[in-house]
Design a protein around this motif. Structure first.
Motif, short mmCIF file in Angstrom:
data_model
loop_
_atom_site.label_atom_id
_atom_site.label_comp_id
_atom_site.label_asym_id
_atom_site.label_seq_id
_atom_site.Cartn_x
_atom_site.Cartn_y
_atom_site.Cartn_z
N LEU A 211 0.83 -1.19 0.00
CA LEU A 211 0.00 0.00 0.00
C LEU A 211 0.87 1.25 0.00
CD1 LEU A 211 -2.04 -2.21 0.90
CD2 LEU A 211 -3.09 -0.47 2.39
N ASP A 212 0.37 2.30 -0.65
CA ASP A 212 1.12 3.56 -0.59
C ASP A 212 0.71 4.35 0.66
OD1 ASP A 212 -1.19 5.18 -1.12
OD2 ASP A 212 -0.89 4.94 -3.27
N MET A 213 1.45 5.44 0.93
CA MET A 213 1.24 6.17 2.18
C MET A 213 -0.17 6.75 2.29
SD MET A 213 4.95 8.07 2.66
CE MET A 213 4.44 8.90 4.15
N LEU A 214 -0.70 7.27 1.19
CA LEU A 214 -2.03 7.85 1.23
C LEU A 214 -3.08 6.81 1.57
CD1 LEU A 214 -1.95 10.35 -1.77
CD2 LEU A 214 -1.83 10.87 0.68
N GLU A 215 -2.90 5.61 1.04
CA GLU A 215 -3.84 4.53 1.36
C GLU A 215 -3.78 4.18 2.84
OE1 GLU A 215 -4.27 1.69 -2.48
OE2 GLU A 215 -2.22 1.86 -1.68
N VAL A 216 -2.58 4.14 3.40
CA VAL A 216 -2.43 3.78 4.80
C VAL A 216 -3.03 4.87 5.70
CG1 VAL A 216 -0.84 3.01 6.60
CG2 VAL A 216 -0.30 2.57 4.20
N MET A 217 -2.88 6.11 5.30
CA MET A 217 -3.42 7.22 6.09
C MET A 217 -4.94 7.17 6.20
SD MET A 217 -1.08 10.45 4.91
CE MET A 217 0.68 10.53 5.26
N GLN A 218 -5.58 6.47 5.28
CA GLN A 218 -7.04 6.37 5.28
C GLN A 218 -7.55 5.12 6.01
OE1 GLN A 218 -8.04 6.63 1.12
NE2 GLN A 218 -7.09 8.65 0.90
N THR A 219 -6.65 4.43 6.69
CA THR A 219 -7.05 3.25 7.45
C THR A 219 -8.13 3.61 8.47
OG1 THR A 219 -4.82 2.31 7.26
CG2 THR A 219 -6.23 1.44 9.01
N PRO A 220 -9.22 2.86 8.51
CA PRO A 220 -10.27 3.14 9.50
C PRO A 220 -9.74 2.97 10.93
CG PRO A 220 -11.09 1.69 7.78
CD PRO A 220 -9.61 1.77 7.59
N ILE A 221 -10.18 3.84 11.80
CA ILE A 221 -9.79 3.76 13.21
C ILE A 221 -10.67 2.75 13.93
CG2 ILE A 221 -9.52 5.05 15.36
CD1 ILE A 221 -7.61 5.94 13.14
N PRO A 222 -10.09 1.78 14.64
CA PRO A 222 -10.90 0.81 15.37
C PRO A 222 -11.78 1.48 16.42
CG PRO A 222 -8.62 0.09 15.24
CD PRO A 222 -8.65 1.49 14.75
N ALA A 223 -12.87 0.84 16.75
CA ALA A 223 -13.82 1.40 17.72
C ALA A 223 -13.15 1.70 19.06
CB ALA A 223 -14.99 0.43 17.91
N ASP A 224 -12.18 0.87 19.46
CA ASP A 224 -11.53 1.06 20.76
C ASP A 224 -10.81 2.39 20.86
OD1 ASP A 224 -12.42 -1.38 21.56
OD2 ASP A 224 -10.49 -2.41 21.34
N PHE A 225 -10.45 3.00 19.73
CA PHE A 225 -9.65 4.22 19.75
C PHE A 225 -10.38 5.44 19.18
CE2 PHE A 225 -6.51 0.71 18.87
CZ PHE A 225 -6.17 0.52 20.20
#
Length: 310
Positions: free
Chosen positions: A263-277
């Protein structure tokens, strides 16, 4: 009516900012021990960079200060509040690490010993001026006349009694190359610096995640009664350590998996945040910053050499 009220609020906010007075309110957390809690925000002209927790211990020999804050103005106001509240002079300062919100108030304390780990002193000497310039761009005139003032004394791991308080310097790393933790065995208060965040996403510009996770295990094993994190509310249990560990483990796994899958950096930056956080302050913002800090090295590690032509 709503428009008039909004204008009034903006005028009041501007007036507070232009006074350059930090809302410093020391809170007692144990006998002889106080914390000034910063906001769980990013740096801004509205908060003047007051996003960090600083503390102080009142001993029979004088006051011990933990971290001096983000600017000359902060350091001056911090010292004035301390001396007015306690009626005692500051006799020493400890700096937990070399990030700018923790040491740029040092110039207020040049008449007393300022202790830090050697790696922290080196970091301040190497990056302090860059930090100072960046802070001025982010918070403006709150930083006026702030000068980089490195610590004057190398802090050594071990115990020392200061004015009736048995203080232990613990030399660790993970958040940076030199993370000083101060444990007051007399009161059970542990000042963890930025090794621990409480309901505020951890920052990673100088982090080594694997080392940080190991360090958190060491902290959790200490017999403290009160935990003062670098950012976020003071706690009386290990929950902030556990939260910081869980977040860093998720971050490490997310980045490593992303690099393994190309994955490129922009894709990783869009990773969904888990509910715990999702309730943790600035979590999406810090994810983006962490990708920029940590991901290039992981990408490089996962690059495979091209197959030679046959």
């Amino acid at each position: 009516m709503k428009r008039w009220l909004l204008m009034l609020l903006l005028v009041n906010a501007t007036a507070v900012a232009e006074s350059f007075e930090y809302p410093l309110q020391p809170q007692p957390v144990a006998t002889d021990t106080y914390v000034i809690e910063g906001k769980t925000e990013d740096f801004s002209k509205q908060n003047g960079g007051f996003i960090v927790n600083t503390g102080f211990i009142v001993t029979t020999a004088g006051v011990v200060v933990i971290d001096t804050g983000v600017s000359r103005r902060f350091g001056e106001q911090q010292r004035a509040v301390i001396e007015k509240l306690t009626g005692k002079k500051v006799v020493r300062v400890y700096i937990t690490h070399h990030h700018p919100d923790h040491f740029l108030g040092n110039q207020t304390y040049t008449d007393v010993p300022i202790y830090a780990l050697p790696a922290t002193r080196d970091g301040i000497k190497a990056e302090g001026e860059t930090f100072n310039g960046n802070m001025y761009r982010m918070v403006g005139d709150w930083m006026r006349d702030t000068r980089v003032t490195p610590p004057t004394q190398d802090a050594k791991a071990g115990k020392e009694t200061v004015g009736g308080h048995e203080l232990e310097v613990i030399a660790l790393q993970g958040h940076t190359a030199g993370d000083l933790v101060l444990f007051d065995h007399t009161t059970g208060v542990l000042f963890s610096g930025d090794l621990v965040f409480n309901n505020r996403a951890a920052t990673t510009p100088h982090a080594t995640l694997a080392m940080w996770l190991t360090t958190l295990d060491s902290l959790q094993a200490l017999p403290f009664k009160t935990l003062v994190p670098g950012h976020g509310n003071v706690a009386s249990d290990t929950a902030p350590i556990q939260q910081t560990r869980a977040y860093l483990q998720w971050l490490q796994t997310t980045l490593e998996d992303a690099a393994a899958h190309g994955l490129d950096m922009l894709e990783v930056m869009q990773t969904p945040i888990p509910a715990d956080f999702q309730h943790v302050a600035l979590v999406q913002h810090e994810l983006r910053r962490s990708v920029s800090h940590l991901y290039p090295a992981l990408e490089q590690a996962h690059l495979k050499p091209a197959k030679p032509a046959e």
